[in-house]
Design a protein around this motif. Structure first.
Motif, PDB file in Angstrom:
ATOM      1  N   PRO A 151       0.802  -1.226   0.000  1.00  0.00           N
ATOM      2  CA  PRO A 151       0.000   0.000   0.000  1.00  0.00           C
ATOM      3  C   PRO A 151       0.834   1.274   0.000  1.00  0.00           C
ATOM      4  O   PRO A 151       0.309   2.365  -0.135  1.00  0.00           O
ATOM      5  N   GLN A 152       2.157   1.172   0.165  1.00  0.00           N
ATOM      6  CA  GLN A 152       2.969   2.366   0.285  1.00  0.00           C
ATOM      7  C   GLN A 152       2.986   3.161  -1.016  1.00  0.00           C
ATOM      8  O   GLN A 152       2.926   2.600  -2.103  1.00  0.00           O
ATOM      9  N   LEU A 153       3.077   4.490  -0.880  1.00  0.00           N
ATOM     10  CA  LEU A 153       3.154   5.378  -2.039  1.00  0.00           C
ATOM     11  C   LEU A 153       2.018   5.114  -3.018  1.00  0.00           C
ATOM     12  O   LEU A 153       2.205   5.080  -4.232  1.00  0.00           O
ATOM     13  N   ASN A 154       0.844   4.928  -2.490  1.00  0.00           N
ATOM     14  CA  ASN A 154      -0.312   4.551  -3.304  1.00  0.00           C
ATOM     15  C   ASN A 154      -1.406   5.599  -3.210  1.00  0.00           C
ATOM     16  O   ASN A 154      -1.957   5.836  -2.138  1.00  0.00           O
ATOM     17  N   TYR A 155      -1.710   6.220  -4.323  1.00  0.00           N
ATOM     18  CA  TYR A 155      -2.797   7.198  -4.404  1.00  0.00           C
ATOM     19  C   TYR A 155      -3.779   6.821  -5.507  1.00  0.00           C
ATOM     20  O   TYR A 155      -4.720   7.530  -5.777  1.00  0.00           O
TER      21      TYR A 155
END
Length: 568
Positions: free
Chosen positions: A107-111
């Protein structure tokens, strides 16, 4: 029959409403539900809806994206160190030191999902505006301009992360879920078109009832930011770091895009010359003065309805003993960047400067950094290790030290007048776009266009207002060194440094295989000893693959036409 809409849930700043929107055209207006026409033809609904779309900017306030903590983006770079070692408060440290934590499954750096949800809502608004809105032509163009300003901003973040993304600009495209990514260059052009339309059709200033809405200056400023990113990538990427057919920007277009950035920045400067924007004489005053003319676009907060926790997260511990969280602190690398008051470079090799390293520094240093001996809220900051309250502690000895691990605390943007932030929280404005940034974009673009005088003028306008002499830079290479330096010290803790290193394609050298540092200050007779100490317990990692963040694997499963960025 037009496209069938699902129930639209709209969380608005002014009010919360949930409406079921039916799209089928019928001869008799149903009385048990709202139709598209009934919703979009009501001017009050239009106003509420577009107001609600501005909540997207809260996603990025105070650099909170993508980790979920204020200033965390800068902690991925060389200017700030987060103090915690554990997931949550310390997630940014985990990501900064382990490149494998960024992957398509995580989920990191997820937009992606939230960004496209917002784009869907904006496109629904634009569709309803075009078909049913009962406002005059000027009002219709202004509404479209606001929606496209916000959509451009959402896409700006998606493209900063992924380079090549799916472009959706009309509701008919939602008839299918299968869409491939567009070429990165087309993505930057799409964003620029949204901001250009907004700049053409937004007012220079809104009336008091609509304060805080996007303006012509904000749109031109974001347009300048967009083109400087596209130009930087065109010049510096050159397909060195990713072989995906859709990523990258044509190197041959770099000069055109730098010129576009310079033109857009000039439009903001012209508005400043008309009195809409100006640099502050007092750097301290910018971030606590809600009426500052440096703010080209900002989010305001009003207690108790709308607040944030910046002070709780970053104030030094003695401000509220046992309660301050001290998420992040400045690095020695940042502290060393601030010049002397006469504009000369600070150096630890200079014995006079090294003996009193915090004396005679430039004004921005004293407005941005709390150091050993600094005056703050009626006390003198003591960062020596023996000070139990807020003295230096070595990183990773304690999982949640809630004290400095570099010998410094952040001062910039904190409110020096309050200590009740634990209960009452904070209300300083978040300035998304500052006039100073516009001048730095102008300086960078002019330098790259070999307009030495133009670049010098932009830099000197900023430096002189900050109490510093003119730049000594006199060619493109020197000017770019000066621009990078000014962006570090001027924009510190405003969420730019990590992304600057990425667009300049410097991150894989500056942020890789290195430990950043702090200064351990200990008494030594009548003075102090300053020891350089690491604030990282392992080396930082930034691999070239990270210039293009992978698309979440779940998105590939629901959109079968979508392909993963090559290399992931």
């Amino acid at each position: 029959m037009s496209i069938s809409f699902s129930i639209i849930k709209k969380t608005l700043l002014a009010a919360g409403i949930v409406v079921a929107v039916q799209s089928c055209k019928v001869d008799i207006m149903p009385t048990d539900r709202y139709t598209e026409e009934a919703v979009w033809s009501n001017p009050a609904n239009m106003e509420l809806y577009v107001n609600g779309m501005y909540s997207e900017f809260k996603t990025f306030q105070f650099g909170v994206f993508p980790i979920g903590y204020d200033n965390a983006t800068d902690a991925l770079s060389d200017i700030e160190k987060y103090t915690s070692t554990v997931s949550g408060n310390g997630t940014v440290n985990i990501l900064a030191t382990d490149a494998s934590r960024v992957n398509a499954a995580g989920p990191q750096l997820n937009y992606w999902q939230s960004g496209y949800t917002r784009i869907r809502r904006l496109n629904e608004f634009l569709d309803g505006l075009a078909k049913y809105a009962k406002v005059d032509e000027t009002g219709k163009k202004q509404y479209e301009a606001e929606a496209r300003f916000i959509r451009g901003y959402v896409y700006f973040w998606l493209v900063k992360l992924h380079g090549s993304v799916v472009l959706l600009d009309n509701i008919g495209q939602y008839l299918t879920t299968n869409h491939q990514r567009a070429a990165e260059e087309d993505c930057w052009k799409f964003i620029a078109a949204d901001f250009a339309y907004a700049a053409e059709n937004l007012p220079k200033q809104w009336d008091a009832a609509r304060t805080g809405r996007a303006t012509k200056g904000a749109a031109y400023g974001m347009l300048a930011r967009t083109w400087i990113y596209a130009a930087s990538i065109a010049e510096n990427d050159k397909k060195q770091f990713n072989q995906d057919a859709l990523t990258g920007v044509s190197a041959g277009n770099a000069q055109t895009y730098y010129q576009n950035a310079a033109n857009a920045a000039k439009a903001v400067v012209d508005l400043a010359n008309e009195g809409y924007y100006a640099l502050e004489t007092d750097f301290n005053n910018i971030f606590t003065n809600k009426n500052t003319k440096e703010a080209v676009f900002k989010l305001d907060f009003v207690a108790p309805q709308l607040t944030h926790n910046l002070d709780l997260g970053f104030a030094p511990p003695a401000d509220a003993p046992g309660q301050c969280l001290v998420y992040g602190v400045p690095t020695a690398e940042l502290v060393n960047e601030f010049e002397m008051s006469d504009g000369s470079k600070f150096s630890w090799s200079n014995t006079t400067q090294a003996a009193s390293p915090y004396a005679n520094r430039e004004p921005r240093f004293y407005a941005s950094i709390l150091y050993n001996g600094a005056s703050w809220k009626g006390r003198t900051i003591n960062t020596t290790p023996d000070n139990v309250a807020e003295g230096f502690t070595e990183y990773a000895v304690t999982t949640e030290p809630r004290k400095t691990v570099t010998g410094y605390y952040i001062k910039k943007m904190l409110n020096p007048a309050v200590n009740n932030f634990v209960v009452n929280k904070s209300v300083q404005s978040w300035i998304e776009l500052r006039y100073a940034e516009v001048l730095l974009i102008q300086a960078e673009a002019k330098a790259k266009l070999n307009d030495v005088t133009g670049a010098q003028d932009a830099l000197n306008a900023l430096r002189n207002k900050r109490g510093l002499p003119n730049t000594a830079a006199s060619n493109t290479a020197q000017l770019m060194t000066a621009v990078e330096h000014e962006r570090i010290v001027e924009l510190a803790f405003e969420g730019h440094r990590y992304w600057d290193l990425r667009r300049w394609r410097k991150a894989h050298t500056v942020l890789n295989n290195v430990k950043f540092t702090g200064h351990k200050v200990t008494p030594s007779g009548a003075s102090f000893k300053y020891e350089v100490v690491p604030c990282d317990n392992v080396n930082r990692q930034f691999t070239p693959a990270l210039y293009y963040i992978p698309i979440p694997v779940g998105e590939l499963q629901v959109n079968t036409a979508l392909t993963q960025i090559k290399g992931w």
